[in-house]
Design a protein around this motif. Structure first.
Motif, PDB file in Angstrom:
ATOM      1  N   LYS A   1      15.706 -12.840   5.145  1.00 17.76           N
ATOM      2  CA  LYS A   1      15.015 -12.941   6.426  1.00 17.76           C
ATOM      3  C   LYS A   1      14.727 -11.578   7.047  1.00 17.76           C
ATOM      4  O   LYS A   1      13.914 -11.473   7.967  1.00 17.76           O
ATOM      5  N   LEU A   2      15.413 -10.541   6.580  1.00 12.96           N
ATOM      6  CA  LEU A   2      15.258  -9.229   7.186  1.00 12.96           C
ATOM      7  C   LEU A   2      14.138  -8.411   6.557  1.00 12.96           C
ATOM      8  O   LEU A   2      13.750  -7.384   7.099  1.00 12.96           O
ATOM      9  N   ILE A   3      13.625  -8.834   5.415  1.00 10.27           N
ATOM     10  CA  ILE A   3      12.567  -8.076   4.731  1.00 10.27           C
ATOM     11  C   ILE A   3      11.217  -8.412   5.348  1.00 10.27           C
ATOM     12  O   ILE A   3      10.757  -9.551   5.271  1.00 10.27           O
TER      13      ILE A   3
ATOM     14  N   GLU B   1       2.833   5.584  -1.853  1.00 12.76           N
ATOM     15  CA  GLU B   1       1.685   6.089  -1.088  1.00 12.76           C
ATOM     16  C   GLU B   1       1.589   5.409   0.270  1.00 12.76           C
ATOM     17  O   GLU B   1       1.321   6.056   1.286  1.00 12.76           O
ATOM     18  N   ASP B   2       1.826   4.095   0.311  1.00 12.30           N
ATOM     19  CA  ASP B   2       1.791   3.369   1.589  1.00 12.30           C
ATOM     20  C   ASP B   2       2.919   3.811   2.520  1.00 12.30           C
ATOM     21  O   ASP B   2       2.806   3.700   3.749  1.00 12.30           O
ATOM     22  N   ALA B   3       4.013   4.298   1.948  1.00 17.56           N
ATOM     23  CA  ALA B   3       5.154   4.722   2.760  1.00 17.56           C
ATOM     24  C   ALA B   3       4.808   5.919   3.639  1.00 17.56           C
ATOM     25  O   ALA B   3       5.432   6.118   4.690  1.00 17.56           O
ATOM     26  N   ILE B   4       3.828   6.719   3.230  1.00 21.20           N
ATOM     27  CA  ILE B   4       3.410   7.861   4.060  1.00 21.20           C
ATOM     28  C   ILE B   4       2.965   7.360   5.431  1.00 21.20           C
ATOM     29  O   ILE B   4       3.426   7.841   6.472  1.00 21.20           O
ATOM     30  N   GLU B   5       2.105   6.378   5.440  1.00 25.43           N
ATOM     31  CA  GLU B   5       1.626   5.827   6.711  1.00 25.43           C
ATOM     32  C   GLU B   5       2.737   5.081   7.436  1.00 25.43           C
ATOM     33  O   GLU B   5       2.808   5.100   8.670  1.00 25.43           O
ATOM     34  N   ALA B   6       3.617   4.425   6.685  1.00 27.32           N
ATOM     35  CA  ALA B   6       4.729   3.706   7.318  1.00 27.32           C
ATOM     36  C   ALA B   6       5.616   4.663   8.100  1.00 27.32           C
ATOM     37  O   ALA B   6       6.056   4.344   9.214  1.00 27.32           O
ATOM     38  N   PHE B   7       5.897   5.844   7.543  1.00 29.88           N
ATOM     39  CA  PHE B   7       6.697   6.828   8.273  1.00 29.88           C
ATOM     40  C   PHE B   7       5.926   7.371   9.476  1.00 29.88           C
ATOM     41  O   PHE B   7       6.488   7.547  10.561  1.00 29.88           O
ATOM     42  N   GLN B   8       4.655   7.636   9.305  1.00 31.73           N
ATOM     43  CA  GLN B   8       3.859   8.221  10.390  1.00 31.73           C
ATOM     44  C   GLN B   8       3.693   7.262  11.560  1.00 31.73           C
ATOM     45  O   GLN B   8       3.643   7.690  12.718  1.00 31.73           O
ATOM     46  N   PHE B   9       3.622   5.974  11.285  1.00 29.77           N
ATOM     47  CA  PHE B   9       3.367   4.988  12.339  1.00 29.77           C
ATOM     48  C   PHE B   9       4.433   3.886  12.303  1.00 29.77           C
ATOM     49  O   PHE B   9       4.119   2.706  12.386  1.00 29.77           O
TER      50      PHE B   9
ATOM     51  N   ARG C   1       8.917  -0.195  15.084  1.00 31.81           N
ATOM     52  CA  ARG C   1      10.192  -0.887  15.282  1.00 31.81           C
ATOM     53  C   ARG C   1      10.008  -2.257  15.923  1.00 31.81           C
ATOM     54  O   ARG C   1      10.870  -3.125  15.802  1.00 31.81           O
ATOM     55  N   GLN C   2       8.898  -2.429  16.626  1.00 30.77           N
ATOM     56  CA  GLN C   2       8.655  -3.704  17.287  1.00 30.77           C
ATOM     57  C   GLN C   2       8.363  -4.808  16.277  1.00 30.77           C
ATOM     58  O   GLN C   2       8.872  -5.920  16.394  1.00 30.77           O
ATOM     59  N   LYS C   3       7.553  -4.500  15.262  1.00 34.62           N
ATOM     60  CA  LYS C   3       7.135  -5.518  14.307  1.00 34.62           C
ATOM     61  C   LYS C   3       8.039  -5.610  13.085  1.00 34.62           C
ATOM     62  O   LYS C   3       8.178  -6.673  12.493  1.00 34.62           O
ATOM     63  N   TRP C   4       8.624  -4.497  12.677  1.00 31.97           N
ATOM     64  CA  TRP C   4       9.312  -4.443  11.392  1.00 31.97           C
ATOM     65  C   TRP C   4      10.827  -4.543  11.543  1.00 31.97           C
ATOM     66  O   TRP C   4      11.402  -4.067  12.512  1.00 31.97           O
ATOM     67  N   ILE C   5      11.453  -5.155  10.543  1.00 31.76           N
ATOM     68  CA  ILE C   5      12.904  -5.133  10.447  1.00 31.76           C
ATOM     69  C   ILE C   5      13.293  -4.252   9.261  1.00 31.76           C
ATOM     70  O   ILE C   5      13.826  -3.172   9.426  1.00 31.76           O
ATOM     71  N   LYS C   6      12.998  -4.701   8.046  1.00 34.98           N
ATOM     72  CA  LYS C   6      13.288  -3.890   6.866  1.00 34.98           C
ATOM     73  C   LYS C   6      12.039  -3.799   5.982  1.00 34.98           C
ATOM     74  O   LYS C   6      11.502  -4.814   5.541  1.00 34.98           O
ATOM     75  N   ILE C   7      11.607  -2.566   5.765  1.00 31.66           N
ATOM     76  CA  ILE C   7      10.504  -2.290   4.852  1.00 31.66           C
ATOM     77  C   ILE C   7      11.090  -1.857   3.516  1.00 31.66           C
ATOM     78  O   ILE C   7      11.913  -0.940   3.466  1.00 31.66           O
ATOM     79  N   ILE C   8      10.662  -2.506   2.444  1.00 33.83           N
ATOM     80  CA  ILE C   8      11.124  -2.158   1.107  1.00 33.83           C
ATOM     81  C   ILE C   8      10.038  -1.343   0.399  1.00 33.83           C
ATOM     82  O   ILE C   8       8.913  -1.820   0.219  1.00 33.83           O
ATOM     83  N   VAL C   9      10.374  -0.117   0.024  1.00 32.51           N
ATOM     84  CA  VAL C   9       9.471   0.717  -0.758  1.00 32.51           C
ATOM     85  C   VAL C   9       9.761   0.463  -2.235  1.00 32.51           C
ATOM     86  O   VAL C   9      10.912   0.543  -2.680  1.00 32.51           O
ATOM     87  N   GLU C  10       8.697   0.168  -2.982  1.00 37.33           N
ATOM     88  CA  GLU C  10       8.820  -0.051  -4.421  1.00 37.33           C
ATOM     89  C   GLU C  10       8.065   1.067  -5.130  1.00 37.33           C
ATOM     90  O   GLU C  10       6.839   1.027  -5.247  1.00 37.33           O
ATOM     91  N   PRO C  11       8.760   2.100  -5.593  1.00 35.60           N
ATOM     92  CA  PRO C  11       8.089   3.302  -6.139  1.00 35.60           C
ATOM     93  C   PRO C  11       7.150   3.037  -7.300  1.00 35.60           C
ATOM     94  O   PRO C  11       6.208   3.823  -7.518  1.00 35.60           O
ATOM     95  N   PHE C  12       7.344   1.954  -8.041  1.00 36.50           N
ATOM     96  CA  PHE C  12       6.446   1.662  -9.161  1.00 36.50           C
ATOM     97  C   PHE C  12       5.349   0.666  -8.784  1.00 36.50           C
ATOM     98  O   PHE C  12       4.588   0.221  -9.638  1.00 36.50           O
ATOM     99  N   ARG C  13       5.284   0.341  -7.507  1.00 32.29           N
ATOM    100  CA  ARG C  13       4.247  -0.583  -7.037  1.00 32.29           C
ATOM    101  C   ARG C  13       2.908   0.140  -7.007  1.00 32.29           C
ATOM    102  O   ARG C  13       2.797   1.257  -6.528  1.00 32.29           O
TER     103      ARG C  13
END
Length: 338
Positions: free
Chosen positions: A305-307, A314-322, A325-337
């Motif tokens: 339920k927390l994911i 590459e998508d993680a770059i924007e995730a860090f920049q923006f 905390r309001q919308k997200w609980i746990k973001i999973i980065v998959e390096p081979f995605r």
């Protein structure tokens, strides 16, 4: 295996890049692991913003919430084999890593330490070990087992991933729990589990005057044997001190550099302020890797339920920049995605 890999690098505050670097070569006492599931932790966001005490400028960053697969094993390593699922790898924002993050928060790392093999767990499950270990530490430092009361009560301020996991642990131990959290989807999870929920933003001056969430909790739930400050703000710490029973403990876990403590308020109530470390309990001289992984394996925490979502490096770059905390609980980065 190819010679180079993709990795995130954090060269200075508010800057993150995805670069190509050589795949690290494991030394005789190391293993090379393939990063499969890496949770973005609040400490990683703090490192990116430059306001955290941890500094991690190398490829992979701090990246400590990892689920990984062993790809190469050094000649002096025993008990670990290619293909094993392993926990406590660090520098995880990369396709591969040899870094072992022993404590799980960039502190007192031991040379020569090895990852922990858990082939009974999935990559996602293993990636939650650090957060679960921190939550267990917070729970144990409250020492509910020493409280002689049939109706034990706890209050949690802040439902980030660790706050939510802590709430579930408290409820699983038969403790009555109230939580204060401004974002509805996080309150909903806690409510579904059985906690009484409060929205601190609901008590605005135009409608409630000087009556705010602390007053509502005290009136509708009462004081508690343990209060957990998971936010990192002076206001919530003051509320926590006000809401704990006299002589009992406030666990201060929210990340902050400086918070002013009101001597008179603490002294009058005989409040104990306890600062749980991350994955280690120095008082008990232990860490929580084994307990965390075993608790995850029990499937009593409802971690799925927390994911919130899964993203690429590459998508993680924007995730860090923006980071939201309001919308997200746990973001999973998959390096081979892709």
């Amino acid at each position: 295996m190819k010679d180079s890999m993709k990795a995130l690098i954090f060269p200075k505050p508010w800057e993150v890049k995805c670069i190509d670097v050589d795949i690290p070569k494991p030394k005789t006492h190391e293993v090379l692991t393939e990063m499969r599931s890496v949770g973005i932790c609040g400490s990683d966001v703090g490192i990116f913003e430059g306001n955290h005490w941890i500094v991690a400028h190398g490829p992979g960053g701090h990246g400590h919430e990892t689920g990984a697969i062993v790809r190469e094993v050094g000649s002096e390593v025993s008990g670990i084999h290619v293909g094993d699922h392993v926990a406590r790898m660090g520098a995880g924002y990369a396709e591969y890593s040899t870094h072992v993050n022993v404590i799980g928060h960039g502190k007192d790392e031991l040379s020569g330490a090895l990852p922990i093999v858990r082939n009974d767990l999935s990559m996602d499950e293993i990636s939650f070990a650090d957060a679960v270990g921190c939550a267990i530490n917070c729970f144990e430092r409250a020492e509910f087992d020493k409280i002689n009361d049939d109706n034990k009560k706890a209050i949690v301020f802040g439902l980030g991933p660790i706050g939510l996991i802590l709430t579930k642990i408290l409820l699983n131990h038969g403790i009555e729990v109230a939580v204060s959290e401004p974002f509805a989807h996080k309150r909903q999870i806690a409510q579904e589990w059985g906690a009484k929920t409060f929205d601190p933003h609901a008590y605005s001056r135009p409608h409630h005057g000087n009556y705010h969430v602390m007053d509502a909790i005290k009136e509708e739930f009462g004081e508690a044997h343990g209060v957990f400050e998971m936010v990192g703000k002076k206001e919530t710490l003051l509320d926590a001190i006000n809401l704990v029973y006299s002589g009992f403990r406030v666990m201060v876990f929210g990340a902050q550099k400086l918070m002013q403590i009101p001597y008179v308020d603490c002294r009058k109530k005989g409040v104990e302020l306890v600062y749980p470390e991350a994955m280690v309990n120095s008082k008990a001289n232990k860490d929580y890797w084994g307990e965390a992984l075993d608790l995850i394996a029990s499937h009593t925490l409802d971690l799925d339920k927390l994911i919130t979502k899964r993203i690429s490096l590459e998508d993680a770059i924007e995730a860090f920049q923006f980071y939201d905390r309001q919308k997200w609980i746990k973001i999973i980065v998959e390096p081979f995605r892709n």
